[in-house]
Scaffold this motif. Sequence first.
Motif, PDB file in Angstrom:
ATOM      1  N   GLY A 106       0.808  -1.221   0.000  1.00 27.64           N
ATOM      2  CA  GLY A 106       0.000   0.000   0.000  1.00 27.64           C
ATOM      3  C   GLY A 106       0.833   1.258   0.000  1.00 27.64           C
ATOM      4  N   ARG A 107       1.860   1.315   0.841  1.00 29.10           N
ATOM      5  CA  ARG A 107       2.686   2.512   0.925  1.00 29.10           C
ATOM      6  C   ARG A 107       3.522   2.689  -0.342  1.00 29.10           C
ATOM      7  NH1 ARG A 107       4.395   5.917   4.944  1.00 29.10           N
ATOM      8  NH2 ARG A 107       2.223   5.679   5.587  1.00 29.10           N
ATOM      9  N   ARG A 133       2.706   1.712  -3.350  1.00 30.70           N
ATOM     10  CA  ARG A 133       1.795   2.169  -4.404  1.00 30.70           C
ATOM     11  C   ARG A 133       1.511   3.662  -4.255  1.00 30.70           C
ATOM     12  NH1 ARG A 133      -4.237  -0.396  -5.692  1.00 30.70           N
ATOM     13  NH2 ARG A 133      -4.766   1.021  -7.403  1.00 30.70           N
ATOM     14  N   ASP A 134       1.358   4.116  -3.007  1.00 36.09           N
ATOM     15  CA  ASP A 134       1.094   5.537  -2.757  1.00 36.09           C
ATOM     16  C   ASP A 134       2.255   6.398  -3.256  1.00 36.09           C
ATOM     17  OD1 ASP A 134      -0.457   7.726  -1.391  1.00 36.09           O
ATOM     18  OD2 ASP A 134       1.391   7.833  -0.224  1.00 36.09           O
ATOM     19  N   HIS A 135       3.493   6.000  -2.933  1.00 40.10           N
ATOM     20  CA  HIS A 135       4.661   6.763  -3.401  1.00 40.10           C
ATOM     21  C   HIS A 135       4.766   6.714  -4.923  1.00 40.10           C
ATOM     22  CE1 HIS A 135       6.016   7.680   0.545  1.00 40.10           C
ATOM     23  NE2 HIS A 135       6.457   6.464   0.847  1.00 40.10           N
ATOM     24  N   GLU A 140       2.253   6.432  -7.130  1.00 39.52           N
ATOM     25  CA  GLU A 140       1.218   7.269  -7.738  1.00 39.52           C
ATOM     26  C   GLU A 140       1.498   8.760  -7.559  1.00 39.52           C
ATOM     27  OE1 GLU A 140      -2.294   5.762  -5.885  1.00 39.52           O
ATOM     28  OE2 GLU A 140      -2.579   4.159  -7.381  1.00 39.52           O
ATOM     29  N   ARG A 141       2.231   9.100  -6.494  1.00 40.92           N
ATOM     30  CA  ARG A 141       2.594  10.508  -6.272  1.00 40.92           C
ATOM     31  C   ARG A 141       3.851  10.909  -7.045  1.00 40.92           C
ATOM     32  NH1 ARG A 141       0.278  12.890  -1.585  1.00 40.92           N
ATOM     33  NH2 ARG A 141      -1.106  11.463  -0.473  1.00 40.92           N
ATOM     34  N   ASP A 151      -2.549  -3.787  -5.641  1.00 40.53           N
ATOM     35  CA  ASP A 151      -1.347  -3.000  -5.364  1.00 40.53           C
ATOM     36  C   ASP A 151      -0.119  -3.627  -6.027  1.00 40.53           C
ATOM     37  OD1 ASP A 151      -2.844  -1.293  -3.734  1.00 40.53           O
ATOM     38  OD2 ASP A 151      -2.526  -2.543  -1.982  1.00 40.53           O
TER      39      ASP A 151
END
Length: 597
Positions: free
Chosen positions: A131-132, A134-136, A138-139, A166
């Motif tokens: 999850g983390r 994927r967040d980085h 996408e940003r 993810d």
Amino acid sequence: MTFTNLPQPLAEALAAHGYETLTPVQTAVTEDEARSRDLVVSAQTGSGKTVAFGLAIADELLEDGRIPYSEGPLALAIAPTRELAQQVSRELEWLYAKTGARIVTCVGGMDPVKERRALERGATIVVGTPGRLRDHLERGKLNLSGLRAIVLDEADEMLDMGFRDDLEEILDATPEGRRTLLFSATMPRPIEALAQRYQKNALRISTVGENRGHGDIAYKAVTVAPSDIERAVVNLLRFHDAETAILFCATRDNVKHLHATLVERGFSAVALSGEHSQNERNNALQALRDRRARVCVATDVAARGIDLPTLTLVVHVEIPRDAETLQHRSGRTGRAGRKGTAVILVPYPRRRRVEMMLRGARIEAEWGEAPTLESIRAQDRERLMEKLLAPVEAEEDDREIARVLLEKVSAEDLAAALVIAHRAAMPQPEELIGNTPESREPRHRPGFDDVVWFSMDVGRQQNAEARWILPVLCRRGHVTRDAVGQIRISADQTHFQIPVALADQFAASVQRTASHDDGEYESTILIERSAEAPRDVAKHRSRDREGPQGRGRRPQGNGYPRSEGGEGQSSFRPRPAGGPGGGGKPFHKKPRKGGRD
């Protein structure tokens, strides 16, 4: 020992870390056949997988024993939980300490801003949770364009935890020529599909033997009376006196309850469950590593990825939901050649289920009873004698105090005081019911000498559980929870006891509440007196199944209450408090599973 087929910086790191030889999985991934190929590796928990994939990707990362300059990460390792990702980072840090590698950890629960800054400063190896990461990604903070190798650690666990989307987004963002390594304790179909989609000509490596039980773990199955479970836990901890022990419970509430009980009894214990923050988890794990705590009470989810070198005892306080969970839990000990003990507490009514689970896992367990007061005292005596007779190096001040004491009291009195001081620091063991006929039945309750059995037309097939049934009986029968005796749930029926003195009143109230059309599902449940006790009903059904019409038919379920996965609700304690109008949920709905970490 020299590791001739490994880059020199890694060989030196292994030697400095005490390695004399590689484990089977580490040897397999460094063979010439495995170099530069995609790998699907099936290996037991605790077999040295982290170091194995660190060695496996060395050819992709190192040039002349050093990490070359790069604008983005060269390797990415993905793990299912925070603890496991942090453990992977720690292992890779000492393994690649002399190569100039910059390792950044990205996990949920930590400050994402600090992680982004670390990624911007440059990272050679990134380790994180799906999850983390994927967040980085996408940003735009995680650049995978130059990635040379990606590792999925415990891939089966990540898919079980719902991280498929993810993982696929992260894998789709990696370059075509990168090397992909899948490490998984098991190889279910979803893992096969993932390998087929993202790997090319992958080499399959399996170091899981025919006997799936970990060779360095001694399995013990301990039979106990259901009401004796907590006392048995105390005695096991006292008997084994493990440097570090972990106790597995099924729910957050049970972790909290057992942890409070042990602390009250004088054990240095910490708790890990989904309700604890990341800082609380870190502090708990550090307390175990620093030896400030010796016992960890945890749920399955919270304990994934824990690696404690001193962990020698695992106790399954509540029976695992399946063979894989049993092995994942037990694999916290007996790691990297060290010996460990895994104890399963088996309430008498659930012995058959545990026997089936052990057969399915191909694990041979030694069956026995919980340690008694006498056996614990005998162990205490041996340990105490060994400790007090061991040579000591004392300062002159300490010896001066000893000489003064010997002038004032006899040597025997002084030795007795020393023994008393040692014993005072030990929590007192418990006296158990033991293996008697009385222990196989629930403890006697006053007022239940003469009872009437009632039945309900719901059972495990309708998700009936005692904690939902009890409030329903209180509402329908206008009684308190203390008026309900034993509750026995079968596949499609539930039987329960009501004292003779209250039976007529209970039956009349049930009839009145059933005639009220209040729209509640529970009002349609048929509750009536039972002509037979549940054991007699089971005997009759067994004979019916053996007849011509029923041959080959088997009741659904395994004869035991359903146990949900995750950190939902379970029970090694007495049923929860309830009463008329309070605490219950309609049990025609499937109980909601507990929170995931």
